[in-house]
Write a protein that holds these residues in place. Sequence first.
Motif, PDB file in Angstrom:
ATOM      1  N   ALA A 287     -11.407   4.267  46.002  1.00 30.78           N
ATOM      2  CA  ALA A 287     -12.284   4.164  44.835  1.00 30.78           C
ATOM      3  C   ALA A 287     -13.652   4.746  45.147  1.00 30.78           C
ATOM      4  CB  ALA A 287     -12.403   2.711  44.392  1.00 30.78           C
ATOM      5  N   LYS A 288     -14.139   4.530  46.352  1.00 25.46           N
ATOM      6  CA  LYS A 288     -15.433   5.090  46.755  1.00 25.46           C
ATOM      7  C   LYS A 288     -15.384   6.621  46.746  1.00 25.46           C
ATOM      8  CE  LYS A 288     -18.866   5.050  50.476  1.00 25.46           C
ATOM      9  NZ  LYS A 288     -19.191   4.552  51.846  1.00 25.46           N
ATOM     10  N   ARG A 293     -16.664  11.876  43.967  1.00 21.79           N
ATOM     11  CA  ARG A 293     -16.203  13.094  43.293  1.00 21.79           C
ATOM     12  C   ARG A 293     -16.697  13.138  41.847  1.00 21.79           C
ATOM     13  NH1 ARG A 293      -9.763  13.252  44.845  1.00 21.79           N
ATOM     14  NH2 ARG A 293      -9.948  13.641  47.097  1.00 21.79           N
ATOM     15  N   LEU A 294     -16.585  12.005  41.157  1.00 20.43           N
ATOM     16  CA  LEU A 294     -17.024  11.936  39.759  1.00 20.43           C
ATOM     17  C   LEU A 294     -18.511  12.217  39.635  1.00 20.43           C
ATOM     18  CD1 LEU A 294     -14.985   8.771  38.753  1.00 20.43           C
ATOM     19  CD2 LEU A 294     -14.726  11.008  37.678  1.00 20.43           C
ATOM     20  N   ALA A 295     -19.304  11.608  40.514  1.00 17.07           N
ATOM     21  CA  ALA A 295     -20.754  11.797  40.457  1.00 17.07           C
ATOM     22  C   ALA A 295     -21.123  13.262  40.696  1.00 17.07           C
ATOM     23  CB  ALA A 295     -21.439  10.898  41.484  1.00 17.07           C
ATOM     24  N   TYR A 296     -20.475  13.877  41.683  1.00 17.58           N
ATOM     25  CA  TYR A 296     -20.734  15.297  41.960  1.00 17.58           C
ATOM     26  C   TYR A 296     -20.373  16.161  40.761  1.00 17.58           C
ATOM     27  CZ  TYR A 296     -19.801  20.028  43.536  1.00 17.58           C
ATOM     28  OH  TYR A 296     -19.782  21.408  43.626  1.00 17.58           O
ATOM     29  N   ILE A 360     -11.446  15.828  32.269  1.00 16.26           N
ATOM     30  CA  ILE A 360     -11.427  16.385  33.611  1.00 16.26           C
ATOM     31  C   ILE A 360     -11.007  15.283  34.582  1.00 16.26           C
ATOM     32  CG2 ILE A 360     -12.884  17.254  35.485  1.00 16.26           C
ATOM     33  CD1 ILE A 360     -14.497  18.760  33.399  1.00 16.26           C
ATOM     34  N   ALA A 361      -9.932  15.526  35.320  1.00 22.15           N
ATOM     35  CA  ALA A 361      -9.454  14.575  36.318  1.00 22.15           C
ATOM     36  C   ALA A 361      -9.947  15.010  37.696  1.00 22.15           C
ATOM     37  CB  ALA A 361      -7.926  14.501  36.299  1.00 22.15           C
ATOM     38  N   ASN A 368     -11.949  21.729  46.436  1.00 28.06           N
ATOM     39  CA  ASN A 368     -11.396  22.319  45.219  1.00 28.06           C
ATOM     40  C   ASN A 368     -12.241  22.001  43.994  1.00 28.06           C
ATOM     41  OD1 ASN A 368      -9.280  23.807  46.232  1.00 28.06           O
ATOM     42  ND2 ASN A 368      -7.790  22.158  46.035  1.00 28.06           N
ATOM     43  N   LEU A 369     -12.860  20.822  43.967  1.00 25.80           N
ATOM     44  CA  LEU A 369     -13.777  20.507  42.870  1.00 25.80           C
ATOM     45  C   LEU A 369     -14.961  21.460  42.857  1.00 25.80           C
ATOM     46  CD1 LEU A 369     -13.936  16.597  42.784  1.00 25.80           C
ATOM     47  CD2 LEU A 369     -13.098  18.101  40.976  1.00 25.80           C
TER      48      LEU A 369
END
Length: 385
Positions: A287-288, A293-296, A360-361, A368-369
Amino acid sequence: MNFAERYAGLKPSGMLKIFQAADADPDIISLGVGEPDFDTEPDIIDEAARAAKAGYTHYGPIQGFEDVRRAVCSYWDRRYGLKSVPEEVQIMAGGVQSVYLGLQALLDPGDEVITAEPCFAPYFDQIYQNRGVIVHLPSSEEEGFVPSAEAIERAVTSRTKVLMICSPGNPTGRVIPRSRMEAIAAVAEKHDLTVFSDEIYDSMVYNGKHVPFASIPGMKERTLTMGGLSKSHCMTGWRIGYAIGPAPLIKIMTLLGANQTYGVNVPTQRAAMYALNNHDRKIEERAKIFRERLAYTAKRLNAMPGIRCPEPEGAFYLFPEIRGTGLSSEAFAWALLEKGRVAVLPGSSFGECGEGYVRIACTCSMENLEKAMDRMDIFLQTLNR
């Protein structure tokens, strides 16, 4: 061959078409599929192998092994304080089957199901296949993509039987606040509704803790909580999920399931019990990573022309607004796929109120992100020339 009339117009969804196009080209970076990129942990795999070697290769109980169901109860109790007993749990072939069986158990032809949208698109087909009537209930970003209790109240008729909600949400990643849950609960109780609460992303809440809808006072006896190990324990391919609900409903669902799958893969059940009992720390670690990744990705998106992305709250999805590009959700998704070599899903696939957004997943590596965001940035810069 003459097919059933009600399926004569059945066609691939917009989501499936994009998945197929992305799979056909290895150069495309897919941010479309809601599947963790982590493999199942080796010790979980070892547990399945041990179980098979120990003789767990025969039919299992149709409802699921009692100790596996007890492990589900223990997981939800220690993490969220939701107390249940094995008689209130059914193990099944993925969380998505719990929706189907629940609808099959409850709906008579013409009964209405309110879908709080944007939502997981397969709900629509499942309601249709069980002869129900979909009542589309849109919500806006200003509402947190959660319809108000007042909007639900207005949507209720004498034929309304089920309300479907999801938190953390797919496709939005938004989390329903407890105060909103309490208001929704009051409407459900007033109109004797059964609430299907999709909580498959329970382990991915980034501010505070997950609140099960069934833990709201008065809701346990009218809520079907849908969960599984696909997202939390990276076991998508194992096809194991579960439902927690009132024992009479679970009993009927079990009888219906006996005529469909006749239970769930037995070594998988043993592996799932081990995972539920031993992997809390691992799911917190993942989860961390998803939160980072989401924040970036949200930060990168907010720096792009025509894009606006709210801060992540849960799950591993972002639902940025793309209206500033001048394109519809579907046109944007296909143009980005074909010209930018990045796959995302049009928000309109999740209900009409998703128009103007894309899902966006963040289910690939940070490397890759970064590549995907670079490609998307170049695509948008070209688009706005």
